[in-house]
Scaffold this motif. Sequence first.
Motif, PDB file in Angstrom:
ATOM      1  N   SER A 153       0.828  -1.200   0.000  1.00 47.71           N
ATOM      2  CA  SER A 153       0.000   0.000   0.000  1.00 47.71           C
ATOM      3  C   SER A 153       0.865   1.253   0.000  1.00 47.71           C
ATOM      4  O   SER A 153       1.798   1.365   0.785  1.00 47.71           O
ATOM      5  CB  SER A 153      -0.925   0.006   1.216  1.00 47.71           C
ATOM      6  N   PRO A 154       0.622   2.182  -0.904  1.00 48.62           N
ATOM      7  CA  PRO A 154       1.399   3.411  -0.935  1.00 48.62           C
ATOM      8  C   PRO A 154       1.034   4.366   0.216  1.00 48.62           C
ATOM      9  O   PRO A 154       1.799   5.252   0.563  1.00 48.62           O
ATOM     10  CB  PRO A 154       1.031   4.028  -2.283  1.00 48.62           C
ATOM     11  N   TRP A 155      -0.070   4.187   0.819  1.00 53.87           N
ATOM     12  CA  TRP A 155      -0.635   5.139   1.781  1.00 53.87           C
ATOM     13  C   TRP A 155      -0.464   4.580   3.180  1.00 53.87           C
ATOM     14  O   TRP A 155      -0.999   3.527   3.503  1.00 53.87           O
ATOM     15  CB  TRP A 155      -2.133   5.276   1.427  1.00 53.87           C
ATOM     16  N   ARG A 156       0.369   5.251   4.010  1.00 57.89           N
ATOM     17  CA  ARG A 156       0.635   4.662   5.336  1.00 57.89           C
ATOM     18  C   ARG A 156       0.480   5.723   6.421  1.00 57.89           C
ATOM     19  O   ARG A 156       0.866   6.880   6.232  1.00 57.89           O
ATOM     20  CB  ARG A 156       2.060   4.096   5.404  1.00 57.89           C
ATOM     21  N   GLU A 157       0.023   5.264   7.546  1.00 58.28           N
ATOM     22  CA  GLU A 157      -0.164   6.156   8.683  1.00 58.28           C
ATOM     23  C   GLU A 157       1.179   6.328   9.411  1.00 58.28           C
ATOM     24  O   GLU A 157       1.843   5.337   9.717  1.00 58.28           O
ATOM     25  CB  GLU A 157      -1.191   5.554   9.648  1.00 58.28           C
ATOM     26  N   VAL A 158       1.567   7.567   9.660  1.00 54.71           N
ATOM     27  CA  VAL A 158       2.826   7.812  10.374  1.00 54.71           C
ATOM     28  C   VAL A 158       2.540   7.738  11.877  1.00 54.71           C
ATOM     29  O   VAL A 158       1.800   8.558  12.422  1.00 54.71           O
ATOM     30  CB  VAL A 158       3.429   9.182   9.982  1.00 54.71           C
ATOM     31  N   ILE A 159       3.138   6.721  12.526  1.00 55.45           N
ATOM     32  CA  ILE A 159       2.794   6.467  13.943  1.00 55.45           C
ATOM     33  C   ILE A 159       3.857   6.975  14.903  1.00 55.45           C
ATOM     34  O   ILE A 159       3.722   6.837  16.117  1.00 55.45           O
ATOM     35  CB  ILE A 159       2.549   4.954  14.185  1.00 55.45           C
ATOM     36  N   GLY A 160       4.911   7.575  14.382  1.00 53.87           N
ATOM     37  CA  GLY A 160       5.918   8.096  15.311  1.00 53.87           C
ATOM     38  C   GLY A 160       7.120   8.620  14.557  1.00 53.87           C
ATOM     39  O   GLY A 160       7.193   8.550  13.326  1.00 53.87           O
ATOM     40  N   GLU A 161       8.066   9.154  15.347  1.00 55.47           N
ATOM     41  CA  GLU A 161       9.276   9.703  14.745  1.00 55.47           C
ATOM     42  C   GLU A 161      10.480   9.155  15.498  1.00 55.47           C
ATOM     43  O   GLU A 161      10.558   9.271  16.729  1.00 55.47           O
ATOM     44  CB  GLU A 161       9.248  11.233  14.827  1.00 55.47           C
ATOM     45  N   GLN A 162      11.390   8.553  14.745  1.00 51.43           N
ATOM     46  CA  GLN A 162      12.585   7.964  15.354  1.00 51.43           C
ATOM     47  C   GLN A 162      13.796   8.810  14.962  1.00 51.43           C
ATOM     48  O   GLN A 162      14.189   8.840  13.796  1.00 51.43           O
ATOM     49  CB  GLN A 162      12.773   6.521  14.862  1.00 51.43           C
ATOM     50  N   THR A 163      14.361   9.514  15.964  1.00 55.59           N
ATOM     51  CA  THR A 163      15.610  10.233  15.717  1.00 55.59           C
ATOM     52  C   THR A 163      16.722   9.506  16.464  1.00 55.59           C
ATOM     53  O   THR A 163      16.471   8.490  17.118  1.00 55.59           O
ATOM     54  CB  THR A 163      15.497  11.705  16.164  1.00 55.59           C
ATOM     55  N   ALA A 164      17.979  10.016  16.335  1.00 61.35           N
ATOM     56  CA  ALA A 164      19.126   9.296  16.894  1.00 61.35           C
ATOM     57  C   ALA A 164      19.147   9.375  18.415  1.00 61.35           C
ATOM     58  O   ALA A 164      18.707  10.364  19.009  1.00 61.35           O
ATOM     59  CB  ALA A 164      20.418   9.879  16.330  1.00 61.35           C
ATOM     60  N   GLY A 165      19.636   8.305  19.041  1.00 61.26           N
ATOM     61  CA  GLY A 165      19.957   8.361  20.463  1.00 61.26           C
ATOM     62  C   GLY A 165      18.965   7.698  21.394  1.00 61.26           C
ATOM     63  O   GLY A 165      19.199   7.669  22.606  1.00 61.26           O
ATOM     64  N   PHE A 166      17.869   7.157  20.909  1.00 62.68           N
ATOM     65  CA  PHE A 166      16.919   6.437  21.769  1.00 62.68           C
ATOM     66  C   PHE A 166      16.203   5.401  20.913  1.00 62.68           C
ATOM     67  O   PHE A 166      16.428   5.328  19.702  1.00 62.68           O
ATOM     68  CB  PHE A 166      15.921   7.406  22.419  1.00 62.68           C
ATOM     69  N   VAL A 167      15.394   4.581  21.556  1.00 60.42           N
ATOM     70  CA  VAL A 167      14.658   3.568  20.786  1.00 60.42           C
ATOM     71  C   VAL A 167      13.161   3.801  20.964  1.00 60.42           C
ATOM     72  O   VAL A 167      12.643   3.804  22.082  1.00 60.42           O
ATOM     73  CB  VAL A 167      15.041   2.142  21.249  1.00 60.42           C
TER      74      VAL A 167
END
Length: 410
Positions: free
Chosen positions: A70-84
């Motif tokens: 599916s091309p259409w996806r719900e963005v459920i969060g943001e992962q930046t550096a330094g944590f999980v």
Amino acid sequence: METGDIDRLRHPDEALAMILARARPLPIERIPLAEAAWQVLADDVVAEEDHPPFPAATMDGYAVVAGDGSPWREVIGEQTAGFVLDEEVTEGTAVRITTGSPVPPGANAVVPVEETETAEDHVIVHRLDVRPGENIRGVGADLRRGTRILPAGCILGPAELGIIAGLGAVPVPVRRRPRVSVVSTGNELVDPGERPAPGQIRDSNRFSLAAALGGAGADVVWTGKAPDERAALRSLLAERIAASDVVVTSGGVSMGELDLVKALLGELAEVHFRRVFMKPGKPLNFATTDRTLVFGLPGNPVSALVSLELFVKPALAVLSGGGAVARARVPVTLARETAASDRIEFQRATVRVTDDGRLRATTTGSQSSSRLASFVGANALVIIPPRPHPYAAGELVDAVLLGLPLPATG
Ligand code: AMP
Ligand code: MG
């Protein structure tokens, strides 16, 4: 050793072999990483961890489940550096992710931001053929746990220090740096800040030799000068030999009445040879005690530096635990006609890479052993074997590179 043997003229290769046979690596110590640059590693470094330690994104984009169609996806969060991030990516969802950040659970590919478009809290992925593993650096992709990544004896340059830092392999085991004393000898010598009286000259060897030694990784613990006066010179030499791994003297090793270093080394240490079949630098005294190497270099400034390059530096490399003791010799084309002498001559030269990728050596003017300016701009010592007639321009000889070859000039 037979009497008289120490005065036999040695081929430079034989002299070097005699020196290296008596040089022993110094004890190992562990030092802070910040002090380890350009030292020699004393133990193998084996990776005790995988690197990277987690699967990491290699692009800024969206972590997704590959091939979910599916091309259409719900963005459920943001992962930046330094944590999980504590979110599981499933089909139909995505997590915005930055380069180097851990790929969140469930995701197995990263779609670069350039291949997407955002629509409020959703992302539209322009490509449907995203493959598993795409734009992810897997655990251990750069470095596998258990791999010997750095061998003992390697020089710690930028990459090596970075690898050690990345693995946390601190403090760093290195050989103690050789403690070296430099003693200029000669009644004629005054300090550089002084005005020489008639017949005097300023002591230049102390500074050129100390600089060359420091550049070769030595810890120059003492420098000074001494007159050609037996008692004072003897006690100074005895003191420096006792306090140093290596003592480098200049002057006083020729045939004159006041050439006392030669005689004193015979009293204070075991002398192995005193003459080398080379120009400059024929008088070179090499002596040892049970823990100190002593090099009695000639007083002429060029002779002293050439001898230091060819004989003292390789010895320092052994003391420091480095493997590369003899410098590579490379063939070079002589740019000019070059006179030969009756000894193996080491002429200072500037080596350039020619347009067709060869090395071409231009000697640096008068090669008199007192003319230090012959070292200015030199990045090599060309080796001119003895023969009755000159070497023609264009002839091929060997050279010892002291620095990197320069680009060709226009
Ligand atoms: P020597 O080996 O003592 O006979 O010295 C040979 C030549 O090198 C003489 O011209 C000395 O004056 C010169 N010389 C010796 N020691 C030094 C020094 N420390 N700095 C500059 N020139 C020196
Ligand atoms: Mg002298």
